[in-house]
Design an enzyme around this catalytic site. Sequence first.
Site: not given
Length: 103
Positions: A28, A46
Amino acid sequence: MSALAKASGALKSVDYEVFGRVQGRSGRAYTEEEARKLGVVGWVKNTHQGTVTGQVQGPEDKVNAMKSWLSKVGSPSSRIDRTNFSNEKEISKLDFSGFSTRY
């Protein structure tokens, strides 16, 4: 898309989902960093299924560069098996002011 539309800076939006060993690999953070470098906006998060999902918006060439990065590069320790893109469309304005991580 016509050359005129490209010259006028047509904006694109696309949803994505990245499959492979992509969670717990700083994915990320790297995605956010790459998006900022390229100048696209959107988000990343996620999923409970072990994938990374999100949305990218910006000029078509920059969105295409981000799609390539999501498909082939990712974070240094990730392993990308495949990336699915969906809902790709031209948009009249951006829905986001930056790129963020969602939880």
